[in-house]
Design an enzyme around this catalytic site. Structure first.
Site, PDB file in Angstrom:
ATOM      1  N   PRO A   1     -53.370  15.208 -29.492  1.00  0.00           N
ATOM      2  CG  PRO A   1     -52.143  13.516 -28.435  1.00  0.00           C
ATOM      3  CD  PRO A   1     -52.457  14.975 -28.360  1.00  0.00           C
TER       4      PRO A   1
ATOM      5  CD  GLU B 235     -48.157  10.625 -19.481  1.00  0.00           C
ATOM      6  OE1 GLU B 235     -49.004  10.208 -20.288  1.00  0.00           O
ATOM      7  OE2 GLU B 235     -46.942  10.428 -19.633  1.00  0.00           O
TER       8      GLU B 235
ATOM      9  NE  ARG C 115     -47.600  28.104 -46.959  1.00  0.00           N
ATOM     10  CZ  ARG C 115     -46.618  28.342 -47.808  1.00  0.00           C
ATOM     11  NH1 ARG C 115     -45.452  28.712 -47.356  1.00  0.00           N
ATOM     12  NH2 ARG C 115     -46.802  28.194 -49.108  1.00  0.00           N
TER      13      ARG C 115
ATOM     14  CG  ASP D 111     -48.653  26.374 -51.188  1.00  0.00           C
ATOM     15  OD1 ASP D 111     -47.650  26.243 -51.889  1.00  0.00           O
ATOM     16  OD2 ASP D 111     -48.723  27.144 -50.210  1.00  0.00           O
TER      17      ASP D 111
HETATM   18  N1  SAH Z   1     -50.975  11.349 -22.959  1.00  0.00           N
HETATM   19  C1  SAH Z   1     -51.425  12.091 -24.096  1.00  0.00           C
HETATM   20  C2  SAH Z   1     -50.259  12.725 -24.846  1.00  0.00           C
HETATM   21  C3  SAH Z   1     -49.577  13.808 -24.059  1.00  0.00           C
HETATM   22  S1  SAH Z   1     -48.272  14.544 -24.966  1.00  0.00           S
HETATM   23  C4  SAH Z   1     -52.138  11.160 -25.077  1.00  0.00           C
HETATM   24  O1  SAH Z   1     -51.655  10.037 -25.257  1.00  0.00           O
HETATM   25  O2  SAH Z   1     -53.172  11.524 -25.666  1.00  0.00           O
HETATM   26  C5  SAH Z   1     -48.230  16.140 -24.247  1.00  0.00           C
HETATM   27  C6  SAH Z   1     -48.909  17.252 -25.053  1.00  0.00           C
HETATM   28  O3  SAH Z   1     -48.343  17.328 -26.350  1.00  0.00           O
HETATM   29  C7  SAH Z   1     -50.409  17.100 -25.282  1.00  0.00           C
HETATM   30  O4  SAH Z   1     -51.136  17.578 -24.196  1.00  0.00           O
HETATM   31  C8  SAH Z   1     -50.620  17.944 -26.521  1.00  0.00           C
HETATM   32  O5  SAH Z   1     -50.819  19.305 -26.216  1.00  0.00           O
HETATM   33  C9  SAH Z   1     -49.299  17.796 -27.276  1.00  0.00           C
HETATM   34  N2  SAH Z   1     -49.350  16.830 -28.403  1.00  0.00           N
HETATM   35  C10 SAH Z   1     -48.732  15.618 -28.467  1.00  0.00           C
HETATM   36  N3  SAH Z   1     -48.949  15.024 -29.645  1.00  0.00           N
HETATM   37  C11 SAH Z   1     -49.709  15.856 -30.374  1.00  0.00           C
HETATM   38  C12 SAH Z   1     -50.289  15.784 -31.673  1.00  0.00           C
HETATM   39  N4  SAH Z   1     -50.134  14.731 -32.468  1.00  0.00           N
HETATM   40  N5  SAH Z   1     -51.036  16.832 -32.090  1.00  0.00           N
HETATM   41  C13 SAH Z   1     -51.230  17.910 -31.300  1.00  0.00           C
HETATM   42  N6  SAH Z   1     -50.716  18.036 -30.057  1.00  0.00           N
HETATM   43  C14 SAH Z   1     -49.961  17.025 -29.592  1.00  0.00           C
END
Ligand code: SAH
Length: 255
Positions: A87, A114, A151, A166
């Protein structure tokens, strides 16, 4: 294209076996290879996570099983870029997806809990997010990315033109689509689509696509300014869609 996946839950990716992605896999257009970090553990409990230094909630994915999984994948495809779905990464766009689709090998690293021990960063080439929200694991984020990449591969879609039209491919949204019947719930299909006049249909579709983008995502025009021809079509759309005094009066009466 070779797609390596490092995940504790490889079964989740079975969902790619439907539709367009499924055909791309079964026809050999893409090859998917799984590497489960648990298979690279050496202790009897096969631990892939541990408590965070400094205390606090949740668990953290350990470095060793992940670096071994990366090494095993890189052994097969040394040139594969390591992509960590995160994220905190750059937000995925169609432009990024199209660039990724030109590579011959990609390796997706999926976090859980986490997240991953920060020291894995030395192995990561690119980080992408699917949006400003947090999901429980990288798998769904990777699948979104993989589907979007597949795609774009030549031969993945039945009709090559459907990717071109698209949303986002040409920095605008797609035009509206209609199928039979001709009239439903009092709403009829626009006449031009039944005219058989391909030039007029193409012009109408481009005008609608520009109009929709103007209504819903005007930010796309800021980044990619319109050509004179597109601006003319958009002006036509705006004029055709400006509410008349009669429309306004009717809305008022309904209130
Ligand atoms: N504690 C982290 C979130 C961990 S969620 C933070 O707040 O930044 C666990 C895993 O889910 C992450 O390591 C990632 O690989 C995935 N993940 C969660 N949300 C995501 C998003 N919006 N985009 C891509 N990967 C995501």
């Amino acid at each position: 294209m070779w797609l390596g996946i490092i995940s504790l839950f490889p079964e989740i990716f079975d969902a790619l076996s439907y539709g367009i992605t499924g055909r791309a896999i079964s026809s050999g257009l893409v090859t998917i290879a799984h590497f489960n970090p648990r298979d690279f553990t050496q202790d009897k409990h096969r631990r892939v996570d541990d408590r965070p230094y400094g205390g606090g909630a949740g668990m953290v994915m350990k470095v060793e099983p992940l670096e071994k999984a990366i090494a095993a994948a890189k052994n097969l495809h040394p040139t594969a870029s390591v992509i960590y779905m995160n994220p905190q990464g750059q937000t995925l766009t169609q432009e990024i997806v199209q660039k990724l689709a030109q590579r011959s090998a990609l390796l997706f690293l999926n976090g859980r809990y986490e997240g991953i021990d920060e020291r894995i960063a030395t192995y990561v080439d690119e980080e992408y997010s699917i949006g400003d929200y947090v999901i429980s694991g990288g798998e769904l984020a990777s699948m979104v990315t993989l589907d979007a990449i597949i795609r774009c591969l030549p031969g993945a879609l039945g009709d090559e033109n459907s990717a071109k039209q698209d949303s986002f491919t040409e920095h605008r949204l797609d035009y509206p689509h209609y199928t039979r019947p001709e009239c439903i719930n009092g709403i009829t299909v626009p006449k031009v689509l039944q005219s058989g006049d391909h030039k007029a249909i193409e012009r109408w579709r481009l005008k609608q696509a520009l109009g929709r983008t103007w209504q819903r995502r005007p930010d796309l025009f800021v980044k990619h300014p319109l050509t004179i021809e597109e601006q003319t079509l958009l002006n036509e759309f705006i004029l055709e869609n400006v509410p008349t005094a009669g429309d306004l009066l009717q809305t008022k009466r309904k209130d």
